[in-house]
Design an enzyme around this catalytic site. Structure first.
Site, PDB file in Angstrom:
ATOM      1  N   SER A   1     -42.892   9.873 -31.799  1.00  0.00           N
ATOM      2  CA  SER A   1     -44.281  10.309 -31.882  1.00  0.00           C
ATOM      3  C   SER A   1     -45.116   9.339 -31.075  1.00  0.00           C
ATOM      4  O   SER A   1     -44.569   8.410 -30.469  1.00  0.00           O
ATOM      5  CB  SER A   1     -44.698  10.312 -33.356  1.00  0.00           C
TER       6      SER A   1
ATOM      7  N   CYS B   1     -35.074  23.004 -24.160  1.00  0.00           N
ATOM      8  CA  CYS B   1     -34.262  24.094 -23.589  1.00  0.00           C
ATOM      9  C   CYS B   1     -34.340  25.336 -24.473  1.00  0.00           C
ATOM     10  O   CYS B   1     -34.414  26.465 -23.976  1.00  0.00           O
ATOM     11  CB  CYS B   1     -32.816  23.638 -23.406  1.00  0.00           C
TER      12      CYS B   1
ATOM     13  N   CYS C   1     -34.722  17.087 -28.056  1.00  0.00           N
ATOM     14  CA  CYS C   1     -36.161  17.360 -27.909  1.00  0.00           C
ATOM     15  C   CYS C   1     -36.488  18.828 -28.138  1.00  0.00           C
ATOM     16  O   CYS C   1     -37.612  19.177 -28.427  1.00  0.00           O
ATOM     17  CB  CYS C   1     -36.642  16.913 -26.534  1.00  0.00           C
TER      18      CYS C   1
ATOM     19  N   THR D   1     -49.089  14.192 -38.039  1.00  0.00           N
ATOM     20  CA  THR D   1     -48.440  13.468 -39.129  1.00  0.00           C
ATOM     21  C   THR D   1     -49.166  13.703 -40.451  1.00  0.00           C
ATOM     22  O   THR D   1     -48.540  14.021 -41.472  1.00  0.00           O
ATOM     23  CB  THR D   1     -48.406  11.958 -38.810  1.00  0.00           C
TER      24      THR D   1
ATOM     25  N   CYS E   1     -27.914  14.690 -24.879  1.00  0.00           N
ATOM     26  CA  CYS E   1     -29.061  15.392 -25.479  1.00  0.00           C
ATOM     27  C   CYS E   1     -29.839  14.475 -26.436  1.00  0.00           C
ATOM     28  O   CYS E   1     -29.258  13.826 -27.302  1.00  0.00           O
ATOM     29  CB  CYS E   1     -28.553  16.623 -26.232  1.00  0.00           C
TER      30      CYS E   1
ATOM     31  N   ARG F   1     -39.589  14.461 -27.032  1.00  0.00           N
ATOM     32  CA  ARG F   1     -39.589  15.404 -28.157  1.00  0.00           C
ATOM     33  C   ARG F   1     -40.635  16.473 -27.885  1.00  0.00           C
ATOM     34  O   ARG F   1     -41.727  16.154 -27.372  1.00  0.00           O
ATOM     35  CB  ARG F   1     -39.928  14.630 -29.445  1.00  0.00           C
TER      36      ARG F   1
HETATM   37  C1  LIG Z   1     -44.879  12.934 -27.989  1.00  0.00           C
HETATM   38  C2  LIG Z   1     -45.540  13.136 -29.311  1.00  0.00           C
HETATM   39  C3  LIG Z   1     -46.667  12.411 -29.638  1.00  0.00           C
HETATM   40  C4  LIG Z   1     -47.261  12.590 -30.882  1.00  0.00           C
HETATM   41  N1  LIG Z   1     -48.332  11.809 -31.212  1.00  0.00           N
HETATM   42  C5  LIG Z   1     -48.837  11.882 -32.451  1.00  0.00           C
HETATM   43  C6  LIG Z   1     -49.840  10.975 -32.880  1.00  0.00           C
HETATM   44  O1  LIG Z   1     -50.264  10.102 -32.126  1.00  0.00           O
HETATM   45  N2  LIG Z   1     -50.309  11.099 -34.151  1.00  0.00           N
HETATM   46  C7  LIG Z   1     -49.835  12.047 -35.006  1.00  0.00           C
HETATM   47  O2  LIG Z   1     -50.277  12.100 -36.160  1.00  0.00           O
HETATM   48  N3  LIG Z   1     -48.897  12.917 -34.628  1.00  0.00           N
HETATM   49  C8  LIG Z   1     -48.382  12.855 -33.383  1.00  0.00           C
HETATM   50  N4  LIG Z   1     -47.378  13.706 -33.010  1.00  0.00           N
HETATM   51  C9  LIG Z   1     -46.956  14.756 -33.934  1.00  0.00           C
HETATM   52  C10 LIG Z   1     -46.111  14.220 -35.060  1.00  0.00           C
HETATM   53  O3  LIG Z   1     -45.101  13.385 -34.561  1.00  0.00           O
HETATM   54  C11 LIG Z   1     -45.534  15.393 -35.805  1.00  0.00           C
HETATM   55  O4  LIG Z   1     -46.563  16.268 -36.178  1.00  0.00           O
HETATM   56  C12 LIG Z   1     -44.768  14.960 -37.039  1.00  0.00           C
HETATM   57  O5  LIG Z   1     -43.730  14.101 -36.677  1.00  0.00           O
HETATM   58  C13 LIG Z   1     -44.248  16.166 -37.786  1.00  0.00           C
HETATM   59  O6  LIG Z   1     -43.521  15.732 -38.900  1.00  0.00           O
HETATM   60  P1  LIG Z   1     -42.322  16.608 -39.496  1.00  0.00           P
HETATM   61  O7  LIG Z   1     -41.837  15.851 -40.669  1.00  0.00           O
HETATM   62  O8  LIG Z   1     -42.766  17.986 -39.652  1.00  0.00           O
HETATM   63  O9  LIG Z   1     -41.220  16.630 -38.359  1.00  0.00           O
HETATM   64  P2  LIG Z   1     -40.422  15.441 -37.599  1.00  0.00           P
HETATM   65  O10 LIG Z   1     -41.240  14.202 -37.557  1.00  0.00           O
HETATM   66  O11 LIG Z   1     -39.981  16.024 -36.313  1.00  0.00           O
HETATM   67  O12 LIG Z   1     -39.174  15.172 -38.522  1.00  0.00           O
HETATM   68  C14 LIG Z   1     -38.152  16.108 -38.679  1.00  0.00           C
HETATM   69  C15 LIG Z   1     -36.908  15.385 -39.165  1.00  0.00           C
HETATM   70  O13 LIG Z   1     -35.961  16.372 -39.547  1.00  0.00           O
HETATM   71  C16 LIG Z   1     -34.688  16.042 -39.014  1.00  0.00           C
HETATM   72  N5  LIG Z   1     -33.952  17.294 -38.870  1.00  0.00           N
HETATM   73  C17 LIG Z   1     -34.266  18.340 -38.068  1.00  0.00           C
HETATM   74  N6  LIG Z   1     -33.390  19.333 -38.228  1.00  0.00           N
HETATM   75  C18 LIG Z   1     -32.492  18.922 -39.156  1.00  0.00           C
HETATM   76  C19 LIG Z   1     -31.347  19.524 -39.740  1.00  0.00           C
HETATM   77  N7  LIG Z   1     -30.981  20.775 -39.443  1.00  0.00           N
HETATM   78  N8  LIG Z   1     -30.633  18.797 -40.640  1.00  0.00           N
HETATM   79  C20 LIG Z   1     -31.003  17.528 -40.977  1.00  0.00           C
HETATM   80  N9  LIG Z   1     -32.096  16.924 -40.439  1.00  0.00           N
HETATM   81  C21 LIG Z   1     -32.830  17.619 -39.559  1.00  0.00           C
HETATM   82  C22 LIG Z   1     -35.015  15.361 -37.698  1.00  0.00           C
HETATM   83  O14 LIG Z   1     -33.937  14.564 -37.254  1.00  0.00           O
HETATM   84  C23 LIG Z   1     -36.253  14.546 -38.071  1.00  0.00           C
HETATM   85  O15 LIG Z   1     -35.910  13.287 -38.569  1.00  0.00           O
HETATM   86  C24 LIG Z   1     -46.749  13.547 -31.784  1.00  0.00           C
HETATM   87  C25 LIG Z   1     -45.606  14.266 -31.459  1.00  0.00           C
HETATM   88  C26 LIG Z   1     -44.993  14.054 -30.246  1.00  0.00           C
HETATM   89  C27 LIG Z   1     -43.742  14.810 -29.920  1.00  0.00           C
HETATM   90  S1  SF4 Z   2     -33.846  19.946 -23.222  1.00  0.00           S
HETATM   91 FE1  SF4 Z   2     -32.262  20.603 -24.639  1.00  0.00          FE
HETATM   92  S2  SF4 Z   2     -30.404  19.608 -23.905  1.00  0.00           S
HETATM   93 FE2  SF4 Z   2     -32.139  18.525 -22.958  1.00  0.00          FE
HETATM   94  S3  SF4 Z   2     -32.518  16.832 -24.361  1.00  0.00           S
HETATM   95 FE3  SF4 Z   2     -33.878  18.492 -24.942  1.00  0.00          FE
HETATM   96  S4  SF4 Z   2     -32.733  19.573 -26.560  1.00  0.00           S
HETATM   97 FE4  SF4 Z   2     -31.261  18.288 -25.485  1.00  0.00          FE
END
Ligand SMILES: Cc1cc2nc3c(=O)[nH]c(=O)nc-3n(C[C@H](O)[C@H](O)[C@H](O)COP(=O)(O)OP(=O)(O)OC[C@H]3O[C@@H](n4cnc5c(N)ncnc54)[C@H](O)[C@@H]3O)c2cc1C
Ligand code: SF4
Length: 550
Positions: free
Chosen positions: A55, A525, A522, A339, A519, A303
């Site tokens: 994040s 794809c 993220c 978050t 991979c 991501r």
């Molecule tokens: C580049 C970027 C910058 C960001 N900047 C900010 C910011 O500055 N401030 C902010 O508040 N938000 C920010 N966000 C958004 C924030 O990160 C997300 O909104 C937040 O992480 C969502 O939380 P979540 O728990 O829904 O999902 P996630 O944080 O994505 O957590 C999901 C978890 O589930 C696990 N998981 C997924 N599928 C499975 C499965 N099938 N089995 C077991 N485990 C699994 C993953 O490994 C992961 O650990 C940003 C996001 C990105 C990508």
């Molecule tokens: S684009 Fe697809 S293959 Fe490439 S890192 Fe992200 S999830 Fe993995």
């Protein structure tokens, strides 16, 4: 008959991100308040909690204040409050600093903190375990389990020790069934099981399509003289042209580090765009390069991010469970914050589940959760910004941002715009390769800019090589037969880890190669592939990136 063992819980949560962990904590808190002993487990596909979390992050502490009011006592996030908030509009060589007065107060980051979301999750996991939550890192939920009435009754983890050709290796261990009265999907953006549950129960039928961006991130140790803890900078404009939207961030965090990166919205039209290269190019801007003078890159990752906002949120509940966090898409795009909303959604779902279970209910729809959402601050916050993304996409970065600003100011003062704009799916936006000009990207210099393979090395990504490929193709012929002539196979460029390659073109025998070990999960794809031919499924648990403090 299944050879899998099963374990019963009151609630099973898929994903130990902020949404899943907050849900688990709130569930235990409510149970304790009511004097009940309810069980909850959290599955996490990363090798440890936080290993797959990436994040920014600047975090609004609103939900933390509600969930664990004493968090500032020992949470690493409390270390760096945001002290300075800057918005730069970039041209190729210059910047214009946008005056604060032009943007509504909720964009000013007052009262927020900047730090690693991975570390916040590690801390939340500790708090959850203190309350009796069982957390299983290294276990990927691979299958949704349904009962005879079609209700979700839990999930199964993937089998371990399966060879690439599907045969069982010496260390084969069948997956485990986790049965629950309610199952929460907290997989984050573009969850693999979430996709299935949305399809099965047609949860998105009244919603706009979800749309996404890809965030490519690096951590740098910078010159202490240039490090200003608490300073956060967002940029818009250069290097993106008319064919893409997005923006950069650079946050001065703890320990002399900056978190920086670039989000390219995945509705871009030019198939030659590479979000990875846009990020590398962005660092060469004189204003960014000056901050990185003498600095060292220490980490890399990527991501996808859910950008659809309020109009893309599907129905949140189905018989036997709920979608929470980015699995449903609660991100506030102009604030780049998801978050606090992810956490709050988990908390609301947990309260609904605890109340239902304590009333002897199970496997039904937790309607109290969407009802709570409807009257929550989360919905209000998302409603104010709901037209921002479509306006920027339709009218471009400058006019679109101006119009978006007007709507945000108006909504901020309570004047509700009488319209909600729509979205188009990201996989439908590419133009044919002969209609566009490839962008020019810098050659990596190994100091400020890098290639993909040396970058992926810093993500510590690792997969057992002898396992079924987790990037599955519905039709293996499409990449060469269709994507290559139409779009020069864009997977070669949108993947930030260099997983996809076309080899053999020079000898007239092009083949599509998938380097699945690289991979970084993220999900781009799965989102951007023009014919939706690529289906990302979970690899063996524990595989994927090992982010230290992303
Ligand atoms: C580049 C970027 C910058 C960001 N900047 C900010 C910011 O500055 N401030 C902010 O508040 N938000 C920010 N966000 C958004 C924030 O990160 C997300 O909104 C937040 O992480 C969502 O939380 P979540 O728990 O829904 O999902 P996630 O944080 O994505 O957590 C999901 C978890 O589930 C696990 N998981 C997924 N599928 C499975 C499965 N099938 N089995 C077991 N485990 C699994 C993953 O490994 C992961 O650990 C940003 C996001 C990105 C990508
Ligand atoms: S684009 Fe697809 S293959 Fe490439 S890192 Fe992200 S999830 Fe993995």
């Amino acid at each position: 008959m299944s050879e899998r063992e099963s374990m019963p819980y009151d609630v099973v949560i898929v994903g130990a991100g902020p949404a899943g962990l907050s849900a688990a904590i709130r569930f235990k808190q409510v149970a304790a308040e009511k004097g009940a002993d309810l069980s909850v487990c959290v599955l996490e596909k990363g090798s440890e909690v936080g290993a797959h979390i990436l994040s920014g992050a600047v975090i609004d502490p609103r939900s933390l204040d509600e969930l664990l009011p004493d968090w500032r006592d020992d949470c690493p996030l409390a270390e760096v409050p945001v002290t300075e908030n800057l918005h730069w509009v970039l041209s190729p060589k210059k910047k214009v600093v946008l005056p604060h007065l032009w943007t509504p107060p909720f964009l000013h980051n007052k009262g927020t903190y900047t730090g690693s979301l991975g570390n916040l999750c590690r801390w939340l996991a500790g708090k959850a375990e203190e309350l009796g939550v069982e957390i299983f890192p290294g276990f990927a939920a691979a299958e949704i389990l349904f009962d005879e009435q079609g209700r979700v009754k839990g999930v199964a983890t993937g089998d371990m020790g399966v060879a690439r050709d599907g045969t069982h290796k010496g260390d084969y261990t069948p997956g485990l069934e986790l049965h629950a009265k309610y199952t929460f999907f907290a997989e984050g953006c573009r969850g693999h099981l979430t996709k299935e549950v949305i399809r099965t129960f047609d949860l998105a039928k009244d919603a706009q399509p979800q749309v996404y961006g890809l965030g490519v991130k690096e951590l740098w140790d910078i010159d202490p003289e240039l490090h200003k803890p608490g300073r956060v900078i967002h940029t818009q404009g250069w290097p993106l042209g008319d064919d893409a939207n997005g923006g950069g961030w650079l946050y001065h965090q703890a320990n002399g580090q900056v978190s920086l990166g670039f989000v390219t919205w995945l509705n871009y039209t030019n198939p030659y765009i590479s979000p990875f290269q846009e990020m590398q190019k962005w660092k060469t801007h004189p204003e960014i390069a000056a901050i990185l003078k003498g600095a060292k890159r220490v980490s890399y990752g990527a991501r996808a991010i859910s950008d659809g906002g309020l109009q893309s949120i599907p129905k949140l509940v189905f018989p036997g469970g709920a979608l929470i966090g980015d699995s449903a898409g609660f991100l506030n795009v102009p604030r780049i914050k998801g978050t606090h909303t992810a956490m709050k959604s988990g908390m609301m779902a947990a309260e609904a589940a605890a109340d239902a279970i304590l009333s002897q209910r199970e496997h039904d729809e937790l309607t109290a959760y969407p009802q709570a959402f409807d009257t929550s601050w989360v919905k209000k916050e998302l409603s104010i910004v709901r037209n921002v993304v479509p306006l920027v996409k339709k009218f471009g970065d400058f006019l679109g941002s101006g119009l978006a600003g007007i709507t945000m100011w108006a909504e901020h003062f309570g004047l509700r715009m009488p319209f909600t704009l729509k979205h188009h799916p990201d996989h439908e936006t590419l133009w044919r390769k002969d209609l566009v000009k490839p962008p020019v990207y810098p050659k990596p210099d190994g100091v400020l800019t890098f290639d993909r393979l040396s970058s992926v090395f810093l993500s510590n990504t690792n997969h057992e090589e002898d396992q079924p490929v987790h990037l599955t193709l519905k039709d293996p012929a499409i990449p060469v037969a269709y994507d290559l002539p139409m779009y020069d196979e864009p997977a070669q460029r949108y993947c930030p880890a260099g997983v996809y390659e076309i080899v053999g073109e020079e000898t007239g025998d092009p083949r599509f190669v998938i380097n699945a070990q690289n991979c970084v999960h993220c999900k781009t794809c799965d989102i951007k592939d023009p014919t939706q031919n690529i289906n990302w499924v979970v690899p063996e648990g524990g595989g994927g990136p090992n982010y230290p403090n992303m």
